[in-house]
Design a protein around this motif. Structure first.
Motif, PDB file in Angstrom:
ATOM      1  N   TYR A  30      -2.466  -5.850   8.469  1.00  0.00           N
ATOM      2  CA  TYR A  30      -2.734  -6.981   7.576  1.00  0.00           C
ATOM      3  C   TYR A  30      -1.495  -7.373   6.807  1.00  0.00           C
TER       4      TYR A  30
ATOM      5  N   ASP B  97      -7.828  15.914   9.814  1.00  0.00           N
ATOM      6  CA  ASP B  97      -8.749  14.809   9.541  1.00  0.00           C
ATOM      7  C   ASP B  97      -8.278  13.944   8.365  1.00  0.00           C
ATOM      8  N   LYS B  98      -7.732  14.605   7.330  1.00  0.00           N
ATOM      9  CA  LYS B  98      -7.261  13.836   6.181  1.00  0.00           C
ATOM     10  C   LYS B  98      -6.019  13.026   6.552  1.00  0.00           C
TER      11      LYS B  98
ATOM     12  N   ILE C   7      -4.855   5.979   9.519  1.00  0.00           N
ATOM     13  CA  ILE C   7      -5.711   4.850   9.903  1.00  0.00           C
ATOM     14  C   ILE C   7      -5.630   3.763   8.832  1.00  0.00           C
ATOM     15  N   ILE C   8      -5.702   4.174   7.557  1.00  0.00           N
ATOM     16  CA  ILE C   8      -5.580   3.195   6.468  1.00  0.00           C
ATOM     17  C   ILE C   8      -4.193   2.543   6.504  1.00  0.00           C
TER      18      ILE C   8
ATOM     19  N   ALA D 135      -3.504  -1.382   7.054  1.00  0.00           N
ATOM     20  CA  ALA D 135      -2.812  -2.174   6.034  1.00  0.00           C
ATOM     21  C   ALA D 135      -1.582  -2.860   6.634  1.00  0.00           C
TER      22      ALA D 135
ATOM     23  N   VAL E  36     -10.669   6.813  20.231  1.00  0.00           N
ATOM     24  CA  VAL E  36      -9.996   6.827  18.931  1.00  0.00           C
ATOM     25  C   VAL E  36      -8.633   7.469  19.134  1.00  0.00           C
TER      26      VAL E  36
ATOM     27  N   THR F  98       0.839  -1.193   0.000  1.00  0.00           N
ATOM     28  CA  THR F  98       0.000   0.000   0.000  1.00  0.00           C
ATOM     29  C   THR F  98       0.874   1.242   0.000  1.00  0.00           C
TER      30      THR F  98
ATOM     31  N   ILE G   9      -4.010  11.498  -0.904  1.00  0.00           N
ATOM     32  CA  ILE G   9      -4.891  12.058   0.127  1.00  0.00           C
ATOM     33  C   ILE G   9      -4.532  13.502   0.414  1.00  0.00           C
TER      34      ILE G   9
ATOM     35  N   MET H 250      -5.393  11.911   9.490  1.00  0.00           N
ATOM     36  CA  MET H 250      -5.908  10.792  10.296  1.00  0.00           C
ATOM     37  C   MET H 250      -6.356   9.649   9.405  1.00  0.00           C
ATOM     38  N   ALA H 251      -7.136   9.983   8.369  1.00  0.00           N
ATOM     39  CA  ALA H 251      -7.614   8.949   7.444  1.00  0.00           C
ATOM     40  C   ALA H 251      -6.424   8.203   6.834  1.00  0.00           C
TER      41      ALA H 251
END
Lengths: 159, 159, 159
Positions: free
Chosen positions: A32, A17-18, A24-25, A29, A100, A7, A159, A20-21
């Motif tokens: 995983y 906020d962006k 988090i992704i 990843a 969170v 990734t 992003i 953070m996104a």
């Protein structure tokens, strides 16, 4: 036989906020077992700034940029409903209540999970940011290195 | 032999125009027989809100967020030239004139084409949005489910 | 044997800095022998506008949009720290000092490297932009053509 997922995220945005996104992704990843790279460019570099003032020699413009841009992840604003800084406080309160993780914690976790954090050297030049001002243990590279990573990426996001 | 294409979109933005772009790409991909998922997170969740007021129990902060955020796709603003709400009206007029579908219609079409619409449960918690306030027949999931989809995606976008 | 890489970028944003990022990635990918497409949609179309005024017949709304939107890459604002137009001047000064190419130069270079520049015909209709107002030697297409490209893309970004 088993191919490892890969990734890559270009973090261009300097919004809390962006970012953070993105983190988090990235952390998801990495959990995983993906190989994950976040390439920080333009305003996204601010997420990697240390939150103290670092003494480095700079030209006038570079000083201006340095002053106007947020010093580190915790100082970043929201992309929506920022309300002159009240929005981020509200969001952070709600985040704490819901357990969170904050952005600085997400960044720390990413480093622990060996997500590769890269600072774009061209933008560092432009905005006058120096290595001393950024977090330790990160990588420095340009667009060529990003593309080499992304070419084999399964999930590539901007992003 | 023929591999079915797969498209995933993270809709982070709460802007009318960006959500339109997401849904136009999603509907296009579904028409070409792709398996399509739109994962709505942060402000992108607002596209899934019902446009009526729903009575649910909420804390103070959650009520505040609920009031400040647009109630559904039709109430969202533009990312550019919003002009305190005049921009969206202009765009919608021009869209009607050129027979371009409105965002609520694009969402309806996506549901008819079996695009998987997912609401990010972590953000629902954060912003205090409850299932009753969101459209019917959508899915609920977290970042792990998104990544599982995106890993095999041919086109993965963050909007 | 050797598969040629393929990169597609949807340029939705009309911000100078985001368009720069798109064109830097595109030029980098083209230099590494990728087939590259930039699909300009919504405000991203402004990057393709000629910077002179072109005389074409337009309705009232189309004239309004035409006037309010920047005429070409060099007139675009920043996504952050725009400061009513001072930000772009600061950035451009710093770019010159560091020998970073300006956006118009990056676009020219992309055309020389045969990056496919596509204007989204649906948005041209919506915003009332006509072929005469856009750069020469670009392509015109809709979402279907974009998806056909992106389906085989190794790096697909939405900017």
């Amino acid at each position: 036989m088993l191919e490892k997922g890969k990734t890559t995220i270009v973090l261009f945005s300097g919004d809390y906020d962006k970012a953070m996104a993105a983190y988090i992704i990235a952390n998801g990843a990495a959990a995983y077992d993906h190989e994950v790279t976040i390439f920080h460019t333009f305003w996204g570099l601010n997420a990697l700034r240390k939150n103290e003032k670092i003494d480095v020699k700079k030209g006038f413009m570079e000083k201006m940029f340095g002053k106007m841009m947020p010093k580190g992840a915790d100082k970043m604003g929201l992309s929506k409903m920022n309300f002159a800084g009240i929005g981020p406080k509200m969001i952070k309160n709600v985040m704490k209540k819901h357990n969170v993780m904050s952005l600085p914690n997400l960044i720390e976790m990413a480093q622990e999970q060996e997500v590769k954090l890269v600072a774009c050297t061209m933008t560092m030049d432009l905005l006058g940011l120096q290595k001393e001002e950024l977090l330790d243990d990160i990588d420095y590279a340009g667009v060529a290195a990003y593309l080499a990573d992304a070419k084999d990426g399964h999930v590539n996001l901007f992003i």
